[in-house]
Write a protein that holds these residues in place. Structure first.
Motif, PDB file in Angstrom:
ATOM      1  N   ILE A 139       0.846  -1.193   0.000  1.00  0.00           N
ATOM      2  CA  ILE A 139       0.000   0.000   0.000  1.00  0.00           C
ATOM      3  C   ILE A 139       0.877   1.238   0.000  1.00  0.00           C
ATOM      4  CG2 ILE A 139      -0.155  -0.005   2.534  1.00  0.00           C
ATOM      5  CD1 ILE A 139      -3.086   0.941   2.200  1.00  0.00           C
ATOM      6  N   SER A 140       0.475   2.238  -0.760  1.00  0.00           N
ATOM      7  CA  SER A 140       1.208   3.492  -0.805  1.00  0.00           C
ATOM      8  C   SER A 140       1.007   4.261   0.490  1.00  0.00           C
ATOM      9  CB  SER A 140       0.728   4.336  -1.991  1.00  0.00           C
ATOM     10  OG  SER A 140      -0.654   4.666  -1.820  1.00  0.00           O
ATOM     11  N   TRP A 141       1.812   5.319   0.676  1.00  0.00           N
ATOM     12  CA  TRP A 141       1.731   6.029   1.950  1.00  0.00           C
ATOM     13  C   TRP A 141       0.408   6.750   2.119  1.00  0.00           C
ATOM     14  CZ3 TRP A 141       1.361  11.366   2.552  1.00  0.00           C
ATOM     15  CH2 TRP A 141       1.621  12.126   1.398  1.00  0.00           C
ATOM     16  N   THR A 142      -0.255   7.098   1.026  1.00  0.00           N
ATOM     17  CA  THR A 142      -1.565   7.742   1.118  1.00  0.00           C
ATOM     18  C   THR A 142      -2.687   6.725   1.260  1.00  0.00           C
ATOM     19  OG1 THR A 142      -1.945   7.708  -1.245  1.00  0.00           O
ATOM     20  CG2 THR A 142      -0.771   9.622  -0.337  1.00  0.00           C
ATOM     21  N   GLY A 143      -2.388   5.462   0.936  1.00  0.00           N
ATOM     22  CA  GLY A 143      -3.430   4.452   0.907  1.00  0.00           C
ATOM     23  C   GLY A 143      -4.173   4.389  -0.412  1.00  0.00           C
ATOM     24  N   GLY A 144      -3.821   5.261  -1.337  1.00  0.00           N
ATOM     25  CA  GLY A 144      -4.554   5.330  -2.589  1.00  0.00           C
ATOM     26  C   GLY A 144      -4.196   4.260  -3.601  1.00  0.00           C
ATOM     27  N   THR A 145      -3.035   3.645  -3.427  1.00  0.00           N
ATOM     28  CA  THR A 145      -2.595   2.586  -4.333  1.00  0.00           C
ATOM     29  C   THR A 145      -2.364   1.315  -3.529  1.00  0.00           C
ATOM     30  OG1 THR A 145      -1.521   4.152  -5.819  1.00  0.00           O
ATOM     31  CG2 THR A 145      -0.822   1.853  -5.964  1.00  0.00           C
ATOM     32  N   ARG A 146      -2.968   0.231  -3.983  1.00  0.00           N
ATOM     33  CA  ARG A 146      -2.826  -1.065  -3.301  1.00  0.00           C
ATOM     34  C   ARG A 146      -2.566  -2.146  -4.352  1.00  0.00           C
ATOM     35  NH1 ARG A 146      -7.548  -0.684   1.396  1.00  0.00           N
ATOM     36  NH2 ARG A 146      -7.626   1.588   1.426  1.00  0.00           N
TER      37      ARG A 146
ATOM     38  N   SER B 267      -4.638  -2.247   4.544  1.00  0.00           N
ATOM     39  CA  SER B 267      -5.053  -0.889   4.871  1.00  0.00           C
ATOM     40  C   SER B 267      -4.044  -0.308   5.849  1.00  0.00           C
ATOM     41  CB  SER B 267      -6.462  -0.866   5.474  1.00  0.00           C
ATOM     42  OG  SER B 267      -6.495  -1.600   6.691  1.00  0.00           O
TER      43      SER B 267
END
Length: 124
Positions: free
Chosen positions: A51-58, A71
């Protein structure tokens, strides 16, 4: 440098669920890509989810897509792996890892910091 501690592993019957947690301290968790990997005896460590640091990419491995969900809660410095519909083939030691970069990666060599691992055992 981020320090990582996993928890939540255990023994579960096939079809059951577990939620793994990875608590981070120190370093820059909020700007780190986080990943989950797993390993069984005699096999190489394999990618599970990231997961990216923003949570936008998984990203998910094909073997877990649709059953596992990654998450993160940056306010709590914690990343989670919700595992549903578990199968005996999911039995492994699960590790979380941190990557100090923007791009999400799936190779273990791209992650600099690792936790100690938590055992997940799924019985048939």
């Amino acid at each position: 440098q981020v320090e990582l501690v996993e928890s939540g592993g255990g023994f579960v019957q096939a079809g059951g669920s577990l939620r793994l947690s990875c608590a981070a301290s120190g370093g820059t968790f909020r700007t780190s890509v986080m990943g989950w990997f797993r390993q069984t005896t005699g096999k190489e460590r394999e990618f599970v989810a990231a997961i990216s640091w923003t949570g936008g990419t998984r990203y998910y491995a094909d073997t877990v897509r649709g059953r596992f969900t990654i998450s993160r809660d940056n306010a709590k410095n914690t990343v989670y792996l919700q595992m549903n519909s578990l199968k005996p083939g999911d039995t492994a030691v699960y590790f979380c890892a941190a990557r100090a970069a923007v791009r999400v990666a799936t190779a273990p060599r791209d992650y600099e910091t690792w936790g100690q691992g938590t055992q997940v055992t799924v019985s048939s």
